[in-house]
Design an enzyme around this catalytic site. Sequence first.
Site, short mmCIF file in Angstrom:
data_model
loop_
_atom_site.label_atom_id
_atom_site.label_comp_id
_atom_site.label_asym_id
_atom_site.label_seq_id
_atom_site.Cartn_x
_atom_site.Cartn_y
_atom_site.Cartn_z
N ASP A 220 39.42 -2.32 20.99
CA ASP A 220 38.90 -1.78 19.75
C ASP A 220 40.00 -1.02 19.01
O ASP A 220 41.17 -1.39 19.10
CB ASP A 220 37.69 -0.89 20.05
CG ASP A 220 36.65 -0.94 18.95
OD1 ASP A 220 36.87 -0.32 17.90
OD2 ASP A 220 35.60 -1.59 19.14
N HIS B 262 36.29 4.12 15.32
CA HIS B 262 35.31 3.14 15.80
C HIS B 262 35.30 3.05 17.33
O HIS B 262 34.24 3.05 17.96
CB HIS B 262 35.63 1.79 15.18
CG HIS B 262 34.59 0.73 15.38
ND1 HIS B 262 34.63 -0.17 16.42
CD2 HIS B 262 33.49 0.43 14.66
CE1 HIS B 262 33.60 -0.99 16.33
NE2 HIS B 262 32.89 -0.65 15.26
N SER C 76 28.01 -3.96 16.39
CA SER C 76 29.08 -3.27 17.12
C SER C 76 28.51 -2.24 18.08
O SER C 76 29.04 -2.02 19.16
CB SER C 76 30.02 -2.54 16.14
OG SER C 76 31.06 -3.36 15.70
#
Length: 678
Positions: free
Chosen positions: A251, A290, A511
């Site tokens: 990620d 994120h 996600s």
Amino acid sequence: MPGKYETSPTGNSVLKTTTWGSLIAFSAVMLLAGIRYNHGTPSSDLNGRSAQVEEHSQAAASHTAAPAQSDSTQTGTTLRALPRHSKSLPAQTVVSQVSASAAATVSNPIRSNQRDLGRSSAPINDSGASSASTSRDDDHLVAAAKIAPDLKGVDPEAPVDVIVQFKSAAGASDVAAEGATAKSDLPLVHAQLVTIKGSSLASLASHSSVAYISPDRPLKGSLDHVVSAVNGDLAYASGWNGTGVGIAVIDSGISRNVYDLNTDDNSSSRVVYNQSFVPGDSSTSDAFGHGTHIAAILGGNGYGSRTSNYTAVYRGIASEATIINLRVLDSSGSGSDSTVISAIQQAVALQSTYNIRIINLSLSRGVYESYTLDPLCQAVESAWRAGIVVVAAAGNMGQYNGAGTSGYSTIGAPGNDPYVITVGATNTHGSGNQTSQSVTSYSSKGPTAFDHIVKPDLAAPGNAVISRMSSSGNALVASYPALAVYPCNSSLTNCGSQYGSARYMRLSGTSMAAPVVSGVAALLLQKTPSLTPDQVKARLMKTAWKGFSSYATATDLGTGVVYQVEQDLFALGAGAVDASAALANTDLAPANVGSAKSPTAVYNAVTNTVTISGDPATIWNNSVVWGNSVVWGNSVVWGNSVVWGNSVVWGNSVVWGNSVVWGNSVVWGNSGGANGDQ
């Protein structure tokens, strides 16, 4: 997380995180040949309202069919358990710039594309020379079929970065023969990342050793209620917390000094390995914001919410799992296929060192060809064959209707690969009850483009998920302050920045759903370390909660648009993941690789019906234990006749076309409220 488009000679797609966030931001532009998607500023939307498509998941580019495909199909607009109480290995930090020296040397099992691809009917001998009966036109067709559709029409004089997959390792010598410069080796997929002039692509493709050539496609980054909604609280109460199981989070990095990712006694970090694959950036921290959020969903222990005045404890699913931080997205959430492939490659190389049993990929991009050709799909297959469960987000294209398909056939790569576990998103509607779930309007639906694979495989809560935010440099919160979730006063009656710094943030998207499934898989592997990836997938699918109604209504909080969503297997797969049921189940699918490959959807134009067809080597044909009616609840797919009759869904194409306008919508709540659907 708004977006902008930049002209690119390669016509690249964008692989992005499949996340939505907290204020409506639109980005749209006409996608002609050679346009790619990157983050930037908001712009107007299609038809006067939000298209609500993939905020961090898929981007479109000009899609032209390979020569052997009919142009008529292009209608419409449109990745060994340690002892349960063993100590974590010491943390390491490594920096990689996706170079040949960083590429792991691993064994390479047979992959989907290790066969003669794009071969004409005329035979070709071992030297690569055509037989006397092969015409020059046939040679051109063979070479053209090996070149990805988004490489057609590149500037012949401009250099382009491409991933060249070979049928054997010996093929690398052919690259130099065409004047290409090798940038890095990708042995996991028998490939190299090279720079070559556009005019040399056809000549390179003509070599018999070359299997397929595709662009180095750019990518961007696709709990309290969540845990109870999947019965994770029951699993935790029974002692299952992921101890000893390694999960690779590929990620945007993971922030340092996040106590939620420490051991429960706060004695050490469970992030035991850090490596950056972002060119020119050695940091493994999370400047984008994120990756930390994802890591805490699958493995946070809720420390920050337990030690501050928060209204809930935001504990993740597998709160003692070991985390391997492989950073592939930069501070704006951007990356490329080659960075992700290199990270997957490294996860396989580190598998035995950190007992890596799971790879979480909360990112996605558009589908340009069959999964048997796509290098990203081949990479996740290689990891799967190596014994690692790969969990991928489905994407956030469920509201897209540019081709009249109501969001069907919008699953992104690598979630379109039949081996991996692909996850769609549900909404718990502010409740921790399993039965309160409904599919979100934005969750991408199957069947997949080109191959018509039945996807997603599972669904999990992904709407308005509160999880840990990175400790500093969070670009998402900097751009959208309403994402931040602040502590409250001592009586928990009022919350805000006046009571302390925000430690958590709220995001929506597939996600967020993917790490829920990754966490549940870790619990299964903690309990039964001998399970293979296919056995994990099969058990999670069979035990999934299937109590959804046929239809659900979802209101987009940003636009007020009301969607009626059909809750069929192309929206929910086998159902919503259930940790307690999976842990209680003892059914064992065959251990061999591919026994739980997702089946194919077959459309009958005469009866206007869709049925499921499983590979003969899979378990889905066993009507007693693993049959369609057991796992999916219905052997015949019901659906809207307009959707199933659409040639875009069932042709050799993708749903989005050259003229599609893509919106990069970020679904935020009003005044910091819950984001996504209601």
